[in-house]
Design a protein around this motif. Structure first.
Motif, PDB file in Angstrom:
ATOM      1  N   GLY A  95       0.790  -1.220   0.000  1.00  0.00           N
ATOM      2  CA  GLY A  95       0.000   0.000   0.000  1.00  0.00           C
ATOM      3  C   GLY A  95       0.818   1.264   0.000  1.00  0.00           C
ATOM      4  N   THR A  96       2.009   1.220  -0.608  1.00  0.00           N
ATOM      5  CA  THR A  96       2.841   2.416  -0.678  1.00  0.00           C
ATOM      6  C   THR A  96       2.637   3.075  -2.029  1.00  0.00           C
ATOM      7  OG1 THR A  96       4.474   1.469   0.794  1.00  0.00           O
ATOM      8  CG2 THR A  96       5.179   3.316  -0.546  1.00  0.00           C
ATOM      9  N   ILE A  97       2.347   4.351  -1.992  1.00  0.00           N
ATOM     10  CA  ILE A  97       2.053   5.104  -3.213  1.00  0.00           C
ATOM     11  C   ILE A  97       2.920   6.352  -3.225  1.00  0.00           C
ATOM     12  CG2 ILE A  97       0.249   6.335  -4.482  1.00  0.00           C
ATOM     13  CD1 ILE A  97      -1.763   4.480  -2.976  1.00  0.00           C
ATOM     14  N   SER A  98       3.503   6.644  -4.371  1.00  0.00           N
ATOM     15  CA  SER A  98       4.307   7.848  -4.512  1.00  0.00           C
ATOM     16  C   SER A  98       4.090   8.417  -5.904  1.00  0.00           C
ATOM     17  CB  SER A  98       5.792   7.535  -4.284  1.00  0.00           C
ATOM     18  OG  SER A  98       6.583   8.692  -4.500  1.00  0.00           O
ATOM     19  N   VAL A  99       4.098   9.736  -6.006  1.00  0.00           N
ATOM     20  CA  VAL A  99       3.845  10.362  -7.296  1.00  0.00           C
ATOM     21  C   VAL A  99       5.096  10.396  -8.166  1.00  0.00           C
ATOM     22  CG1 VAL A  99       1.953  11.758  -6.429  1.00  0.00           C
ATOM     23  CG2 VAL A  99       4.290  12.672  -6.370  1.00  0.00           C
ATOM     24  N   THR A 100       6.244  10.136  -7.570  1.00  0.00           N
ATOM     25  CA  THR A 100       7.473  10.124  -8.342  1.00  0.00           C
ATOM     26  C   THR A 100       8.439   9.115  -7.746  1.00  0.00           C
ATOM     27  OG1 THR A 100       9.456  11.388  -8.935  1.00  0.00           O
ATOM     28  CG2 THR A 100       8.265  12.117  -6.998  1.00  0.00           C
ATOM     29  N   ASP A 101       9.231   8.486  -8.578  1.00  0.00           N
ATOM     30  CA  ASP A 101      10.178   7.501  -8.043  1.00  0.00           C
ATOM     31  C   ASP A 101      11.372   8.177  -7.388  1.00  0.00           C
ATOM     32  OD1 ASP A 101      11.486   6.513 -11.340  1.00  0.00           O
ATOM     33  OD2 ASP A 101      11.486   8.416 -10.278  1.00  0.00           O
ATOM     34  N   ARG A 102      11.424   9.493  -7.400  1.00  0.00           N
ATOM     35  CA  ARG A 102      12.475  10.196  -6.674  1.00  0.00           C
ATOM     36  C   ARG A 102      12.168  10.256  -5.179  1.00  0.00           C
ATOM     37  NH1 ARG A 102      12.757  15.313  -7.471  1.00  0.00           N
ATOM     38  NH2 ARG A 102      10.735  15.591  -8.500  1.00  0.00           N
ATOM     39  N   PHE A 103      10.908  10.062  -4.837  1.00  0.00           N
ATOM     40  CA  PHE A 103      10.483  10.147  -3.437  1.00  0.00           C
ATOM     41  C   PHE A 103      10.060   8.772  -2.942  1.00  0.00           C
ATOM     42  CE2 PHE A 103       8.841  14.825  -3.843  1.00  0.00           C
ATOM     43  CZ  PHE A 103      10.129  15.228  -4.163  1.00  0.00           C
ATOM     44  N   THR A 104      10.455   8.438  -1.726  1.00  0.00           N
ATOM     45  CA  THR A 104      10.094   7.159  -1.120  1.00  0.00           C
ATOM     46  C   THR A 104       9.536   7.412   0.269  1.00  0.00           C
ATOM     47  OG1 THR A 104      11.878   6.030  -2.318  1.00  0.00           O
ATOM     48  CG2 THR A 104      10.886   4.887  -0.441  1.00  0.00           C
TER      49      THR A 104
END
Length: 127
Positions: free
Chosen positions: A60-69
């Motif tokens: 359930g991890t969602i991020s708008v960019t792969d630069r952010f974790t």
């Protein structure tokens, strides 16, 4: 009630990394989702990342960019946002958020669907 306190913002240069932290306190048993929003000057808040607070560590991890974790430490009631390769357009106020439902991540991009907000921390990226 749940209280959220962000830390870790500041001024960095383009290409740098920064890690934001969010400390949750109060009735954290009510939290099922946590995440991060940001607000650009003069614009509406936008979702950055979210996580299923009560799910397995990687679910359930969602991020708008792969630069952010986004990551969590439930034992410490901490949420983190690791931001890499920062760009000037990432300059914004970043808010930690929590809500009483997860619902498979439905409507996580809707600010009104989040029940608790921190005071925000400024991130400024210079070119």
């Amino acid at each position: 009630q749940v209280q959220l306190v962000e830390s870790g913002g500041g001024l960095v240069q383009a290409g740098d990394s920064l890690r934001l932290s969010c400390a949750a306190s109060g009735r954290t048993v009510n939290m099922y989702g946590m995440g991060w929003f940001r607000r650009f000057p003069g614009k509406e808040r936008e979702i950055v990342a979210a996580v299923n607070w009560n799910g397995p560590s990687t679910s359930g991890t969602i991020s708008v960019t792969d630069r952010f974790t986004v990551s969590k430490d439930k034992a410490k009631n901490m949420l983190y946002l690791q931001m890499n390769s920062l760009k000037p357009e990432d300059t914004a106020v970043y808010y930690c958020v929590a809500r009483r439902t997860w619902s498979n991540g439905a409507d996580i991009n809707v600010p009104s669907r989040w029940d608790y907000w921190g005071q925000g921390t400024q991130v400024t990226v210079s070119s």
